[in-house]
Design an enzyme around this catalytic site. Structure first.
Site, PDB file in Angstrom:
ATOM      1  N   CYS A 109       0.815  -1.302   0.003  1.00 36.90           N
ATOM      2  CA  CYS A 109      -0.139   0.238  -0.306  1.00 36.90           C
ATOM      3  C   CYS A 109       0.763   0.867  -0.180  1.00 36.90           C
ATOM      4  O   CYS A 109       0.582   2.360  -0.944  1.00 36.90           O
ATOM      5  CB  CYS A 109      -0.569   0.430   1.497  1.00 36.90           C
ATOM      6  SG  CYS A 109      -1.941   1.590   0.985  1.00 36.90           S
ATOM      7  N   GLU A 158      -4.077  -4.249  -4.227  1.00 37.53           N
ATOM      8  CA  GLU A 158      -4.440  -3.904  -4.551  1.00 37.53           C
ATOM      9  C   GLU A 158      -5.072  -3.330  -5.953  1.00 37.53           C
ATOM     10  O   GLU A 158      -5.269  -1.902  -6.313  1.00 37.53           O
ATOM     11  CB  GLU A 158      -2.663  -2.710  -4.625  1.00 37.53           C
ATOM     12  CG  GLU A 158      -2.632  -2.473  -3.138  1.00 37.53           C
ATOM     13  CD  GLU A 158      -2.831  -1.195  -2.457  1.00 37.53           C
ATOM     14  OE1 GLU A 158      -3.715  -0.331  -2.906  1.00 37.53           O
ATOM     15  OE2 GLU A 158      -2.646  -1.614  -0.866  1.00 37.53           O
TER      16      GLU A 158
END
Length: 227
Positions: A142, A212
């Site tokens: 992230c 993601e």
């Protein structure tokens, strides 16, 4: 390897395992739509709403990783980053929500989608159940993918000021400096790990990198619970 060749840093080794995933992220129509202005604002609104839910649990995961960090300085760094999620990133969302027709006060009533729930559950389970290296590896994509995405999209720009504001947030030097702190710790940690520890951490890194991609894709599809 030549006798005088330096071994790769652990972060470089990790990144090489997710290069196909990152290429798929950059090619996703959600991101290409940010820079050409063609992304439907309803998809972006869903992304922002889900990201608020995600970041609340991401901050919690960071505090768990902080508690397991090897030094007090590392604990302080992750604790500071968890606080910055509220101060900086959620602050950005509070600016964007009204422009997207969303009420920040009513956000708690917005259902958490399956992908958001799965991703945050994985982060929290790994941070709680694994060692420090596993937790670090799980939260690292992230940090790092957003920095790489931000830098790439900053070069392209966007005709939509809302999308440009988002790009500027992740493509700026301040965010890059934050990520550099975590990568420095990653490279200090790597040589201390056993083969089994490094492999376990790398597996988590690969999984959350895929999450993601899934997070952007879920917003693009405006994912909802099927039943």
């Amino acid at each position: 390897m030549r006798p005088d060749a330096k071994p790769q840093s652990w972060s470089t080794q990790l990144w090489e395992t997710i290069e196909p995933t990152f290429a798929a992220i950059l090619a996703h129509p959600f991101l290409t739509g940010l820079t050409d202005g063609g992304l439907d604002d309803g998809a972006f609104a869903q992304y922002v709403a889900q990201d608020v839910h995600y970041l609340r649990d991401y901050a919690r995961a960071l505090t768990i990783v902080a508690a397991k960090a090897p030094t007090l300085a590392d604990t302080a760094m992750f604790s500071r980053h968890a606080a910055e999620v509220f101060d900086v990133e959620l602050g950005l969302h509070n600016e964007l929500l009204p422009e997207l027709g969303l009420d920040a006060a009513a956000l708690d009533a917005t259902p958490v989608t399956p992908t958001t729930r799965a991703y945050t559950s994985y982060l929290l389970a790994t941070a709680y159940g694994g060692g420090f290296a596993e937790g670090l590896a799980a939260v690292l994509p992230c940090y790092w993918i957003y920095a790489r995405v931000g830098a790439t999209l900053l070069e392209r720009g966007s005709p939509d000021r809302r999308y440009q504001r988002w790009i500027d947030s992740y493509g700026g030097e301040e965010y890059a400096d934050t990520v550099a702190e975590v990568l420095d710790l990653t490279d200090r940690l790597g040589p201390t790990l056993s083969g089994a520890e490094a492999a376990a951490a790398q597996a988590h890194f690969a999984v959350t990198a895929k999450y993601e991609w899934m997070f952007f894709d879920a917003a693009y599809r405006r994912e909802q619970w099927p039943v």
